[in-house]
Design a protein around this motif. Structure first.
Motif, PDB file in Angstrom:
ATOM      1  N   ARG A 187      -4.056  -5.747  -3.021  1.00 50.97           N
ATOM      2  CA  ARG A 187      -3.149  -4.620  -2.805  1.00 50.97           C
ATOM      3  C   ARG A 187      -1.962  -5.039  -1.949  1.00 50.97           C
ATOM      4  O   ARG A 187      -0.825  -4.673  -2.221  1.00 50.97           O
ATOM      5  N   ALA A 245      -8.309  -4.854  -1.075  1.00 46.86           N
ATOM      6  CA  ALA A 245      -7.248  -4.855  -0.059  1.00 46.86           C
ATOM      7  C   ALA A 245      -6.397  -6.119  -0.098  1.00 46.86           C
ATOM      8  O   ALA A 245      -5.170  -6.041   0.050  1.00 46.86           O
ATOM      9  N   GLU A 246      -7.011  -7.265  -0.331  1.00 45.59           N
ATOM     10  CA  GLU A 246      -6.231  -8.507  -0.320  1.00 45.59           C
ATOM     11  C   GLU A 246      -5.249  -8.571  -1.494  1.00 45.59           C
ATOM     12  O   GLU A 246      -4.156  -9.115  -1.364  1.00 45.59           O
ATOM     13  N   ALA A 251       0.817  -1.213   0.000  1.00 39.36           N
ATOM     14  CA  ALA A 251       0.000   0.000   0.000  1.00 39.36           C
ATOM     15  C   ALA A 251       0.854   1.268   0.000  1.00 39.36           C
ATOM     16  O   ALA A 251       0.396   2.335   0.398  1.00 39.36           O
TER      17      ALA A 251
END
Length: 177
Positions: free
Chosen positions: A95, A92-93, A67
């Motif tokens: 990223r 998110a997973e 990130a």
């Protein structure tokens, strides 16, 4: 959309264009860092002359790891936004697993380009007009011949891709309900 450079990624591929493009040193680090923080991203400033971690095209272009977007003072603003947008569009997973190459499809790449143009309006002294000119000067290539032509007349798929994920309408006053 394709970024067209003569050399392979990471091997001096991002030679400066003939005209100047906005660089991070032109707009300051703080506004860019604040913009990225809104999306849960960190902006890491690399020392002048140091290698940029996670840079796909090579210095001075931005790099991505997890990130975090890595930049130097001489990193073009369009590159900072492009790499940040690659991370913004990812769940998110995915990223968390990114290192250097964040895209896995043409649709995602197009969405990234569209979003970077929208986010340019959120950076003082940048704006979409300047960013699109810089993208053209740097070597982004689009089917209609320019970034503006693509953005205004050929980006329906990118807008739709972003819209179904809730990413475009809040940023683009012309497309908001």
């Amino acid at each position: 959309m394709r970024r067209s450079h003569d050399a392979a990624p990471g091997v001096g591929a991002a030679a400066a264009p003939s005209g100047p493009v906005l660089r991070l040193c032109d707009i300051g680090f703080e506004a860019a860092a604040a913009l990225l923080a809104r999306y849960g991203l960190a902006l890491h400033r690399v020392a002048d002359g140091a290698p940029i971690p996670g840079s796909y095209w090579g210095e001075p272009e931005a790099g991505v790891i997890g990130a975090t977007v890595h930049v130097r003072a001489d990193t073009p603003v369009h590159s900072l936004l492009h790499e940040a947008c690659h991370l913004i569009v990812l769940p998110a997973e995915r990223r968390a697993l990114v290192h250097t190459d964040a895209s896995d499809s043409d649709a995602e790449e197009d969405a990234t380009c569209y979003l970077q143009i929208l986010l340019a309006d959120r950076l003082p002294g940048v704006g979409r007009d300047r960013l699109m000119a810089d993208m053209d000067a740097w070597g982004y290539s689009f089917r209609l011949g320019s970034t503006r032509a693509w953005f205004e007349r050929d980006a329906d798929d990118a807008r739709h891709w972003l819209s179904v994920r809730g990413l475009a309408a809040p940023l683009d006053p012309a497309k908001a309900p």
